[in-house]
Design a protein around this motif. Structure first.
Motif, PDB file in Angstrom:
ATOM      1  N   VAL A 104      29.735  -4.094   4.863  1.00 16.72           N
ATOM      2  CA  VAL A 104      28.662  -5.079   4.893  1.00 16.72           C
ATOM      3  C   VAL A 104      29.073  -6.352   3.907  1.00 16.72           C
ATOM      4  O   VAL A 104      29.074  -7.480   4.156  1.00 16.72           O
ATOM      5  CB  VAL A 104      27.297  -4.524   4.585  1.00 16.72           C
ATOM      6  N   ARG A 105      29.596  -6.075   2.634  1.00 17.65           N
ATOM      7  CA  ARG A 105      29.603  -7.112   1.786  1.00 17.65           C
ATOM      8  C   ARG A 105      30.751  -7.796   1.965  1.00 17.65           C
ATOM      9  O   ARG A 105      30.989  -9.278   2.022  1.00 17.65           O
ATOM     10  CB  ARG A 105      30.021  -6.546   0.437  1.00 17.65           C
ATOM     11  N   ASN A 106      31.723  -7.201   2.848  1.00 20.36           N
ATOM     12  CA  ASN A 106      33.058  -7.885   3.320  1.00 20.36           C
ATOM     13  C   ASN A 106      32.744  -9.019   4.385  1.00 20.36           C
ATOM     14  O   ASN A 106      33.187  -9.706   4.490  1.00 20.36           O
ATOM     15  CB  ASN A 106      34.108  -7.000   3.677  1.00 20.36           C
ATOM     16  N   GLU A 107      31.942  -8.460   5.072  1.00 22.87           N
ATOM     17  CA  GLU A 107      31.614  -9.110   6.502  1.00 22.87           C
ATOM     18  C   GLU A 107      30.674 -10.348   5.912  1.00 22.87           C
ATOM     19  O   GLU A 107      30.974 -11.592   6.548  1.00 22.87           O
ATOM     20  CB  GLU A 107      30.361  -8.367   7.353  1.00 22.87           C
ATOM     21  N   ILE A 126      26.309 -13.338  -1.364  1.00 19.02           N
ATOM     22  CA  ILE A 126      25.990 -12.074  -0.697  1.00 19.02           C
ATOM     23  C   ILE A 126      24.802 -11.705  -1.140  1.00 19.02           C
ATOM     24  O   ILE A 126      24.027 -11.017  -0.176  1.00 19.02           O
ATOM     25  CB  ILE A 126      27.315 -11.326  -0.946  1.00 19.02           C
ATOM     26  N   ASP A 127      24.670 -11.484  -2.438  1.00 23.68           N
ATOM     27  CA  ASP A 127      23.385 -10.744  -2.938  1.00 23.68           C
ATOM     28  C   ASP A 127      22.119 -11.404  -2.526  1.00 23.68           C
ATOM     29  O   ASP A 127      21.157 -10.873  -2.315  1.00 23.68           O
ATOM     30  CB  ASP A 127      23.395 -10.468  -4.444  1.00 23.68           C
ATOM     31  N   LEU A 136      19.443  -5.472   0.735  1.00 18.29           N
ATOM     32  CA  LEU A 136      20.224  -5.249  -0.321  1.00 18.29           C
ATOM     33  C   LEU A 136      20.851  -3.812  -0.607  1.00 18.29           C
ATOM     34  O   LEU A 136      22.143  -3.618  -0.925  1.00 18.29           O
ATOM     35  CB  LEU A 136      19.613  -5.321  -1.595  1.00 18.29           C
ATOM     36  N   HIS A 137      20.071  -2.798   0.134  1.00 20.66           N
ATOM     37  CA  HIS A 137      20.583  -1.355   0.152  1.00 20.66           C
ATOM     38  C   HIS A 137      21.879  -1.241   1.238  1.00 20.66           C
ATOM     39  O   HIS A 137      22.335  -0.106   0.898  1.00 20.66           O
ATOM     40  CB  HIS A 137      19.328  -0.513   0.704  1.00 20.66           C
ATOM     41  N   LEU A 138      22.047  -2.200   2.129  1.00 19.41           N
ATOM     42  CA  LEU A 138      23.029  -2.044   3.102  1.00 19.41           C
ATOM     43  C   LEU A 138      24.185  -2.718   2.345  1.00 19.41           C
ATOM     44  O   LEU A 138      25.461  -2.561   3.042  1.00 19.41           O
ATOM     45  CB  LEU A 138      22.576  -2.806   4.155  1.00 19.41           C
ATOM     46  N   ARG A 139      24.381  -2.909   1.206  1.00 16.43           N
ATOM     47  CA  ARG A 139      25.485  -3.981   0.718  1.00 16.43           C
ATOM     48  C   ARG A 139      26.855  -3.078   0.555  1.00 16.43           C
ATOM     49  O   ARG A 139      27.966  -3.566   1.147  1.00 16.43           O
ATOM     50  CB  ARG A 139      25.258  -4.247  -0.814  1.00 16.43           C
ATOM     51  N   ASP A 140      26.907  -1.767   0.465  1.00 17.75           N
ATOM     52  CA  ASP A 140      28.167  -1.049   0.602  1.00 17.75           C
ATOM     53  C   ASP A 140      28.402  -0.181   1.597  1.00 17.75           C
ATOM     54  O   ASP A 140      29.090   0.611   1.698  1.00 17.75           O
ATOM     55  CB  ASP A 140      28.263  -0.241  -0.900  1.00 17.75           C
ATOM     56  N   LYS A 153      20.852  -7.563  11.419  1.00 19.94           N
ATOM     57  CA  LYS A 153      20.285  -8.172  10.242  1.00 19.94           C
ATOM     58  C   LYS A 153      21.569  -8.747   9.277  1.00 19.94           C
ATOM     59  O   LYS A 153      21.575  -9.637   8.674  1.00 19.94           O
ATOM     60  CB  LYS A 153      19.493  -7.228   9.208  1.00 19.94           C
ATOM     61  N   VAL A 154      22.629  -8.077   9.284  1.00 21.99           N
ATOM     62  CA  VAL A 154      23.812  -8.410   8.515  1.00 21.99           C
ATOM     63  C   VAL A 154      24.355  -9.505   9.147  1.00 21.99           C
ATOM     64  O   VAL A 154      25.089 -10.439   8.272  1.00 21.99           O
ATOM     65  CB  VAL A 154      24.741  -6.932   8.769  1.00 21.99           C
ATOM     66  N   ALA A 155      24.349  -9.770  10.502  1.00 26.77           N
ATOM     67  CA  ALA A 155      24.797 -10.895  11.241  1.00 26.77           C
ATOM     68  C   ALA A 155      24.271 -12.134  10.683  1.00 26.77           C
ATOM     69  O   ALA A 155      24.597 -13.151  10.159  1.00 26.77           O
ATOM     70  CB  ALA A 155      25.066 -10.772  12.477  1.00 26.77           C
ATOM     71  N   LEU A 156      22.916 -11.900  10.655  1.00 27.22           N
ATOM     72  CA  LEU A 156      22.082 -13.141   9.999  1.00 27.22           C
ATOM     73  C   LEU A 156      22.240 -13.128   8.743  1.00 27.22           C
ATOM     74  O   LEU A 156      22.500 -14.504   8.106  1.00 27.22           O
ATOM     75  CB  LEU A 156      20.853 -13.075  10.358  1.00 27.22           C
ATOM     76  N   ALA A 157      22.520 -12.384   7.830  1.00 25.80           N
ATOM     77  CA  ALA A 157      22.786 -12.513   6.425  1.00 25.80           C
ATOM     78  C   ALA A 157      24.158 -13.162   6.262  1.00 25.80           C
ATOM     79  O   ALA A 157      24.424 -14.210   5.504  1.00 25.80           O
ATOM     80  CB  ALA A 157      22.922 -11.243   5.521  1.00 25.80           C
TER      81      ALA A 157
END
Length: 541
Positions: A104-107, A126-127, A136-140, A153-157
């Motif tokens: 997720v963080r790389n994305e 990112i944070d 935030l719990h999906l970060r890793d 949600k990750v795509a939106l982030a």
């Protein structure tokens, strides 16, 4: 005019390999902090409009383009995609097409790295983006193991981290559970209140109405049929076209004849048997985890019986798709067992199970591969050794059900997401399995299309049970005779819709939001005796 964030003037575009224009003579402008809702039938040109605004047309999609687009008064024709992406962020309809990173963080870092930002700022952004969306719990986490809603949600982030001034959302609610959809809409409202200009393509019109978009645009066959306030929408479109609040539909449907009764599962109805229905699939204390230290399913016990029309509801990441993939043998239990027609899935191949159980994936990109729609639909029946004459009939009927009879020579991967979804459903319908399983069948579908194909599917001869995973509570209200609520990898409820969906506290605990149709049905239940669609409910005294 020049200080407006977005101006679209006389925009027309025809894809290189298609006859008619995908969008024709579209003009509108948007102000800072405005939310514009764009609605219309699947394939009407909404995604094409987004591609023109974000520069993918004509840079990635070729064809004949005319008209112009201005961002803050400057025409974008000569801009590079990199420059456009700093001003205009896009969240695609299918997050599978947008996510490239394994973590997720790389994305989320991907776009920022391409801007050449320093590492410290990238980590900070990112944070901030994850925290803004409360993920935030999906970060890793590995992106591959995220649910469809979590991927959305990750795509939106990833887009928000770029800090664009204009945001294009192509069906952002399609993969989200109702509570997450509500949270996303509140985020959209907050972004607009903070000054962002937001164009949102969405079929879930009733949901978007809750955040009061300034205007709505209704498109039909590539043209704008209505552009104005929400209060004028219901008069401009038929109530069968757009999913409006139940009270609006009931008020207008009262003057029309009541809808015809749907004869559900004709292969099962009228058999006259009073005996206990045959068990087709049985889960016996099934547990499963993708990783050794993490368990996703905890002790699942249930039966899918002949005559069942089951809606599986629950939050994103609850284990709904994981649970269903065990029924078709794509996943095998860590402990316990799954029996299909009395046979343990550990002893059966996926191909063997497919003759009993047909599965429509949540993402069409996981299914589609053939050069034409016709070949896509013929593939499954051919592998099940159906005769050529049988295949011809099965393909024809499946195309009619999903309203794609004129598209059989089209390449599926060149179609809109909603059309791809219908192709993937038709591909399974053509196989004539005993049990039909659909994961989010209405994602990317306009109201008229999905009501049409759901009505047809439930009346098809041959099916003995149907199961669909959905975030659409109204789909369960209208079609299911059994509702299963899944949360935290466990079954929280299993029973008749009138019982399970009446427990509003349990619904909220499972991140489901009571809809206007559910509330109306509960109010009329004493008179009706069962749940109905709004058009039928209008005629209950």
């Amino acid at each position: 005019m020049t200080d407006l964030p977005l101006v679209v003037e006389n925009l027309s575009f025809r894809y290189r390999d298609r006859l008619g224009a995908a969008v024709h003579d579209i003009s509108f402008s948007m102000e800072r902090g405005e939310i514009l809702l764009v609605a219309g039938a699947s394939g009407c040109g909404k995604t094409t409009l987004i591609r023109c605004i974000n520069g993918l047309i004509p840079r990635s999609y070729k064809g004949e383009l005319s008209g112009r687009i201005l961002v803050n008064g400057e025409e974008t024709t000569g801009w590079s995609l990199a420059r456009i992406s700093q001003k205009i962020g896009t969240v695609l309809q299918d997050p599978e097409r947008q996510i490239l990173g394994t973590k997720v963080r790389n994305e989320i870092a991907f776009g920022l790295e391409n801007l050449g930002l320093p590492r410290e700022e990238i980590v900070q952004r990112i944070d901030q983006a994850l925290d803004y969306l409360n993920i935030l719990h999906l970060r890793d986490r590995d992106t591959f193991n995220l649910s469809g809603g979590e991927k959305q949600k990750v795509a939106l982030a990833g887009v928000l981290a770029m800090r664009p001034s204009i945001l294009l959302l192509d069906e952002p609610l399609a993969s989200l559970d109702p509570a997450s959809a509500l949270e996303t809409l509140q985020i959209v409202r907050r972004l607009a209140d903070e000054g962002m200009t937001i164009l949102m393509v969405e079929h879930r019109v009733e949901d978007v109405m809750k955040i009061h978009p300034r205007r709505v645009m209704f498109m039909s066959n590539g043209e704008v049929r209505y552009l104005g306030g929400l209060d004028g929408l219901s008069a401009a479109v038929a109530y069968q076209e757009v999913k409006l609040p139940a009270a609006m539909i009931m008020a207008r449907a009262k003057a029309d004849p009541p809808p015809a009764e749907i004869k559900v599962l004709p292969s099962v109805a009228g058999t006259g048997s009073e005996a206990e229905p045959e068990t087709l699939v049985r889960f016996e204390n099934v547990t499963f985890g993708y990783e050794a230290e993490q368990e996703v399913l905890h002790g699942i016990n249930l039966e899918i019986r002949r005559g069942d029309v089951i809606a599986v509801l629950g939050p994103n990441g609850a284990g709904k798709t994981t649970f269903v993939k065990h029924a078709i043998g794509l996943l095998r239990p860590r402990s316990g067992r799954v029996l299909v027609n009395g046979r343990d899935t550990h002893q059966a191949s996926v191909a063997e199970i497919a003759s009993t159980l047909g599965y429509v994936f949540q993402s069409p990109s996981h299914m589609l591969f053939a050069p034409t729609v016709r070949e896509e639909l013929s593939f499954g029946p051919r592998n099940l050794h159906h005769s050529p004459q049988q295949i011809e009939q099965e393909v024809k009927e499946a195309l009619e059900i999903v309203n794609l009879t004129d598209r059989e020579q089209d390449p599926p991967l060149a179609m809109s997401f909603g059309q791809q979804k219908r192709v993937s459903i038709a591909a399974i319908l053509a196989m004539r399995s005993r049990i039909l399983v659909m994961d989010e069948p209405t994602a990317g579908q306009d109201y008229k299309n999905y009501m049409g194909f759901m009505d047809s599917i439930l009346q098809m001869p041959g099916f003995e049970a149907i199961l669909f995973i959905t975030h659409d509570v109204d789909l369960a209200v209208i079609y299911a005779n059994r509702v299963i609520l899944v949360a935290d990898g466990q079954i929280r409820a299993d029973g008749r819709p009138q019982e399970v969906l009446a427990d509003l506290d349990l619904l909220r605990a499972c991140r489901l939001v009571p809809t206007s149709l559910l509330v109306a049905n509960l109010e009329h239940l004493a008179q009706s005796g069962r749940f109905m669609r709004a058009e039928a409910l209008a005629h209950v005294s």
